[in-house]
Design an enzyme around this catalytic site. Structure first.
Site, PDB file in Angstrom:
ATOM      1  N   GLU A  60      44.373  -2.948 -38.230  1.00  0.00           N
ATOM      2  CA  GLU A  60      43.742  -1.638 -38.142  1.00  0.00           C
ATOM      3  C   GLU A  60      42.373  -1.889 -37.505  1.00  0.00           C
ATOM      4  O   GLU A  60      41.638  -2.759 -37.986  1.00  0.00           O
ATOM      5  CB  GLU A  60      43.594  -1.099 -39.572  1.00  0.00           C
ATOM      6  CG  GLU A  60      43.413   0.371 -39.633  1.00  0.00           C
ATOM      7  CD  GLU A  60      43.129   0.872 -41.044  1.00  0.00           C
ATOM      8  OE1 GLU A  60      43.513   0.204 -42.028  1.00  0.00           O
ATOM      9  OE2 GLU A  60      42.516   1.942 -41.130  1.00  0.00           O
ATOM     10  N   ARG A 305      48.985 -13.699 -48.978  1.00  0.00           N
ATOM     11  CA  ARG A 305      47.793 -13.618 -48.148  1.00  0.00           C
ATOM     12  C   ARG A 305      46.931 -14.866 -48.369  1.00  0.00           C
ATOM     13  O   ARG A 305      47.063 -15.568 -49.374  1.00  0.00           O
ATOM     14  CB  ARG A 305      46.990 -12.360 -48.462  1.00  0.00           C
ATOM     15  CG  ARG A 305      46.591 -12.258 -49.929  1.00  0.00           C
ATOM     16  CD  ARG A 305      45.785 -10.999 -50.223  1.00  0.00           C
ATOM     17  NE  ARG A 305      44.414 -11.151 -49.807  1.00  0.00           N
ATOM     18  CZ  ARG A 305      43.823 -10.388 -48.886  1.00  0.00           C
ATOM     19  NH1 ARG A 305      44.466  -9.414 -48.287  1.00  0.00           N
ATOM     20  NH2 ARG A 305      42.559 -10.584 -48.573  1.00  0.00           N
ATOM     21  N   LYS A 315      37.878  -6.661 -44.837  1.00  0.00           N
ATOM     22  CA  LYS A 315      37.016  -6.111 -43.791  1.00  0.00           C
ATOM     23  C   LYS A 315      35.975  -5.165 -44.383  1.00  0.00           C
ATOM     24  O   LYS A 315      34.836  -5.141 -43.941  1.00  0.00           O
ATOM     25  CB  LYS A 315      37.868  -5.326 -42.778  1.00  0.00           C
ATOM     26  CG  LYS A 315      38.599  -6.197 -41.785  1.00  0.00           C
ATOM     27  CD  LYS A 315      39.176  -5.311 -40.677  1.00  0.00           C
ATOM     28  CE  LYS A 315      40.670  -5.477 -40.540  1.00  0.00           C
ATOM     29  NZ  LYS A 315      41.443  -4.273 -40.731  1.00  0.00           N
TER      30      LYS A 315
HETATM   31  P1  ATP Z   1      41.329  -5.878 -44.811  1.00  0.00           P
HETATM   32  O1  ATP Z   1      41.487  -5.473 -46.237  1.00  0.00           O
HETATM   33  O2  ATP Z   1      40.472  -7.044 -44.603  1.00  0.00           O
HETATM   34  O3  ATP Z   1      41.011  -4.726 -43.900  1.00  0.00           O
HETATM   35  P2  ATP Z   1      43.983  -5.536 -44.039  1.00  0.00           P
HETATM   36  O4  ATP Z   1      45.211  -6.171 -44.523  1.00  0.00           O
HETATM   37  O5  ATP Z   1      43.768  -4.119 -44.429  1.00  0.00           O
HETATM   38  O6  ATP Z   1      42.761  -6.422 -44.437  1.00  0.00           O
HETATM   39  P3  ATP Z   1      44.765  -5.179 -41.349  1.00  0.00           P
HETATM   40  O7  ATP Z   1      43.902  -4.925 -40.179  1.00  0.00           O
HETATM   41  O8  ATP Z   1      45.641  -4.092 -41.817  1.00  0.00           O
HETATM   42  O9  ATP Z   1      43.797  -5.647 -42.493  1.00  0.00           O
HETATM   43  O10 ATP Z   1      45.571  -6.541 -41.188  1.00  0.00           O
HETATM   44  C1  ATP Z   1      46.284  -6.933 -40.049  1.00  0.00           C
HETATM   45  C2  ATP Z   1      47.253  -7.983 -40.456  1.00  0.00           C
HETATM   46  O11 ATP Z   1      46.580  -9.101 -40.996  1.00  0.00           O
HETATM   47  C3  ATP Z   1      48.195  -7.462 -41.520  1.00  0.00           C
HETATM   48  O12 ATP Z   1      49.516  -7.751 -41.132  1.00  0.00           O
HETATM   49  C4  ATP Z   1      47.796  -8.194 -42.760  1.00  0.00           C
HETATM   50  O13 ATP Z   1      48.912  -8.480 -43.544  1.00  0.00           O
HETATM   51  C5  ATP Z   1      47.160  -9.470 -42.228  1.00  0.00           C
HETATM   52  N1  ATP Z   1      46.132  -9.955 -43.137  1.00  0.00           N
HETATM   53  C6  ATP Z   1      45.003  -9.335 -43.526  1.00  0.00           C
HETATM   54  N2  ATP Z   1      44.325 -10.072 -44.424  1.00  0.00           N
HETATM   55  C7  ATP Z   1      45.040 -11.213 -44.613  1.00  0.00           C
HETATM   56  C8  ATP Z   1      44.875 -12.384 -45.430  1.00  0.00           C
HETATM   57  N3  ATP Z   1      43.836 -12.532 -46.243  1.00  0.00           N
HETATM   58  N4  ATP Z   1      45.829 -13.341 -45.336  1.00  0.00           N
HETATM   59  C9  ATP Z   1      46.873 -13.209 -44.516  1.00  0.00           C
HETATM   60  N5  ATP Z   1      47.093 -12.141 -43.738  1.00  0.00           N
HETATM   61  C10 ATP Z   1      46.195 -11.142 -43.779  1.00  0.00           C
HETATM   62 MG    MG Z   2      44.399  -2.365 -43.844  1.00  0.00          MG
END
Ligand code: ATP
Ligand code: MG
Length: 603
Positions: A60, A305, A315
């Site tokens: 995102e 994760r 993020k």
């Molecule tokens: P955040 O909470 O940091 O915004 P998110 O999962 O909401 O993390 P996205 O931008 O939706 O962030 O993530 C893009 C991809 O990265 C998704 O497929 C997610 O599963 C993966 N991802 C995010 N954080 C991790 C993590 N700590 N370990 C492994 N994969 C991750």
């Molecule tokens: Mg997200």
């Protein structure tokens, strides 16, 4: 652009086993692909898919990528590379409020910098979920017509109460059985901005008694009168993530949709939705409709994760550090963002190596921060040029210099290999002179037990130079040692015959005053003192490390005068340093400490 192949065969894991079995069983053999995302009809007009599998990385665009994302990037792009597939770079930009172009650009940069790309089969595979809004809306209209969705007018808290709990079933909404035609009209009115936010939602009609709460008529569209960074004010309704994501995967003919474990409970809805949209339905008037999505449908798989000690991988929370000025921007070298790690001195190879080493599993765990640093050291040790630096300088005077060399002003040329294992990289050259900088802690007036460096009466070697014997020290008015005094011992110069006949236990690094380059050094420590700074909803600001950045002045050997921004070095005895990407230049030398020579985190 294609990703570099890993140095050794990648370790197997549960995802590779699944893909191996799928490919053996021919599950994805007869897929067609039109070359772009599209519905069943469009894909049917395509050709056999040249990609053996399709994965995707779907961030995102609401912040900068962090080390957790790197795990997902290395996994998804790595699997596609290793299996002759394609990994789609997709922005999951279905949430209008928090998304910005700045983040889109930084995310693309980060993925490329990590060594991956999305061009394959003569085309780009960069996609935006917002390009599918029309299809998503039409699919929702279709679900209403087919009896699989309805517009609910309950207030948000009513809806929450009626959802039930883990132990009690939910209650049907009074609007659940409203005629499809009525829902169609309301849904169109929602799109046309005729209703206020929160007054209506579109819900899937599944089962309010389902043991999995995610199947109790989940919301799939909501009213949001927000401007979207790509579609502007076109839409007053936006799809929920859980509705949008499976559709994005299906339109892109993704085979293996890999996400983190939090989404495990969403998988039944993922499958329900895609099956409803792919199947054909006979309406009351006898028309056969549906079949909107191409088969075979994508499958979702979940992995654990990345959780890294002393680090937050969210993020939203990282944005808070930036917005509140706790760090100096997203690329602050203390940040676990890709841009922060890069500025800290991390290389793409070290991050790939780290991701390869931690592997993927289905069980949540914490990875020790040291694992990341070890990967960096393993990468830089083989690559980084060596240099001498004095970080906490104390002057050392060689009192017999003129006696040995005939003049106080004599400069004695010395040299050292750029890299000890790569003689072809040549020699660094510098001078030894009557006054040199040494580390303050390389001298003790009263030596502790086992101390082998400078103290009165002891001999040490100035690395790449001569053996010297400490004779005493000078002190300032404050009683603090202001200079060390020593005598140079002739005929002991490194690399000359017989130099080693005089055995000494200590070897110290140094830089001659005449040669020394003055540099600003940024010494970093962990940003948090708590190994799990935000675990269990903890206030991470309570464990901020006040000493996470120390700026000091140091002296460097002259070979560093031409260091270019982003160049990495091993400062002998100190660790790995990188010329700062932003602030370093020929007129102002600025180096960031990337990591020490050995693990100090676990202590
Ligand atoms: P955040 O909470 O940091 O915004 P998110 O999962 O909401 O993390 P996205 O931008 O939706 O962030 O993530 C893009 C991809 O990265 C998704 O497929 C997610 O599963 C993966 N991802 C995010 N954080 C991790 C993590 N700590 N370990 C492994 N994969 C991750
Ligand atoms: Mg997200």
């Amino acid at each position: 652009m294609s990703a570099p192949a890993p140095a050794s065969a990648p370790a197997s894991n549960f995802l590779r086993s699944i893909i191996d079995a799928d490919l053996r069983g021919g599950l994805y053999k007869n897929r067609s692909w039109s070359g772009s995302p599209g519905d069943a009809r469009a894909q049917a007009q395509g050709s056999p898919d040249p990609a053996a599998i399709r994965t995707r990385f779907p961030p995102e665009p609401n912040g900068y990528l962090h080390i957790g994302h790197a795990k997902s990037i290395c996994l998804n792009f790595g699997l596609a590379r290793d299996y002759g597939g394609v990994c789609h770079m997709r922005f999951d930009d279905t949430n209008p409020e928090k998304e910005e172009q700045e983040y889109v650009d930084s995310i693309l940069d980060a993925v490329k910098w990590l060594g991956f790309g999305w061009d394959a089969h003569q085309r780009s595979h960069l996609f935006y979920a917002s390009d599918y809004f029309d299809f998503m809306f039409e699919a929702a209209q279709y679900l209403i017509s087919a009896g699989h969705a309805y517009v609910d007018g309950q207030a948000a808290d009513e809806m929450r109460i009626n959802r039930g709990t883990l132990t009690e079933p939910g209650k049907n909404s009074p609007w659940r059985d409203r005629p499809a035609e009525e829902s169609r009209v309301l849904f169109d009115e929602m799109r046309d901005g005729k209703h206020v936010e929160g007054s209506l939602v579109l819900r899937a009609k599944i089962d309010m008694a389902a043991p999995n709460i995610n199947l109790r008529d989940p919301a799939i569209y909501r009213i949001r009168k927000a401007t979207h960074h790509r579609t502007g004010d076109k839409w007053s309704v936006y799809p929920m993530y859980t509705y949008a994501h499976p559709i994005e995967d299906a339109l892109e003919c993704i085979t293996h949709s890999i996400c983190t474990l939090e989404f495990e409970d969403q998988r039944p809805f993922y499958d329900w939705l895609l099956e409803r949209l792919a199947e054909a339905t006979t309406l009351a008037d006898g028309r056969v409709v549906g079949g909107l999505l191409a088969k075979p449908l994508p499958h979702q798989y979940e992995f654990a994760r990345l959780n890294l000690t002393y680090v937050m991988t969210s993020k939203r929370k990282l944005k808070q550090l930036v917005d509140e000025g706790i760090v100096n921007g997203w690329d602050d070298p203390r940040m676990p963002t890709i841009v922060g790690l890069r500025r800290r001195g991390y290389t793409p190879e070290s991050i790939q190596l780290f991701c390869e080493r931690i592997g993927v599993s289905k069980a949540d765990s914490w990875i020790d921060y040291a694992t990341l640093e070890i990967a960096l050291r393993d990468d830089l040790d083989a690559k980084a040029a060596r240099a001498m630096a004095v970080i906490d300088p104390l002057k050392l005077k060689l009192t017999n210099w003129a006696d040995v060399f005939g003049a106080e002003s004599h400069l004695e040329p010395c040299s050292a290999p750029v890299h000890p294992h790569h003689p072809e990289r040549g020699q660094r050259r510098f001078n030894l002179a009557n006054e040199v900088w040494v580390e303050r802690d390389d001298f003790m007036e009263l030596p502790a037990k086992g101390y082998h460096r400078l103290y009165p009466g002891n001999k040490v070697r100035l690395k790449y130079g001569y053996v010297i014997e400490c004779t005493g020290c000078e002190k300032g008015d404050d009683g603090r040692v202001s200079a060390v005094l020593a005598r140079l011992i002739p005929d002991t110069k490194s690399g000359t015959p017989g130099a080693d006949s005089l055995k000494v236990k200590g070897v110290i690094t140094w830089v001659a005053l005449v040669d020394a380059l003055s540099a600003e050094i940024h010494l970093y420590d962990r940003l948090f003192t708590d190994a799990h700074p935000d675990a269990g909803g903890k206030d991470f600001k309570a464990s901020l490390n006040p000493d996470s950045l120390r700026v000091i002045r140091a002296f460097l050997e002259p070979s560093l005068a031409h260091a270019h921004a982003d160049e990495k070095f091993q400062f002998e005895r100190h660790g790995y340093f990188v010329a700062d990407r932003i602030d370093h230049g020929p007129n102002k030398l600025v180096f960031n400490k990337a990591t020490g020579l050995r693990d100090t985190w676990s202590k």
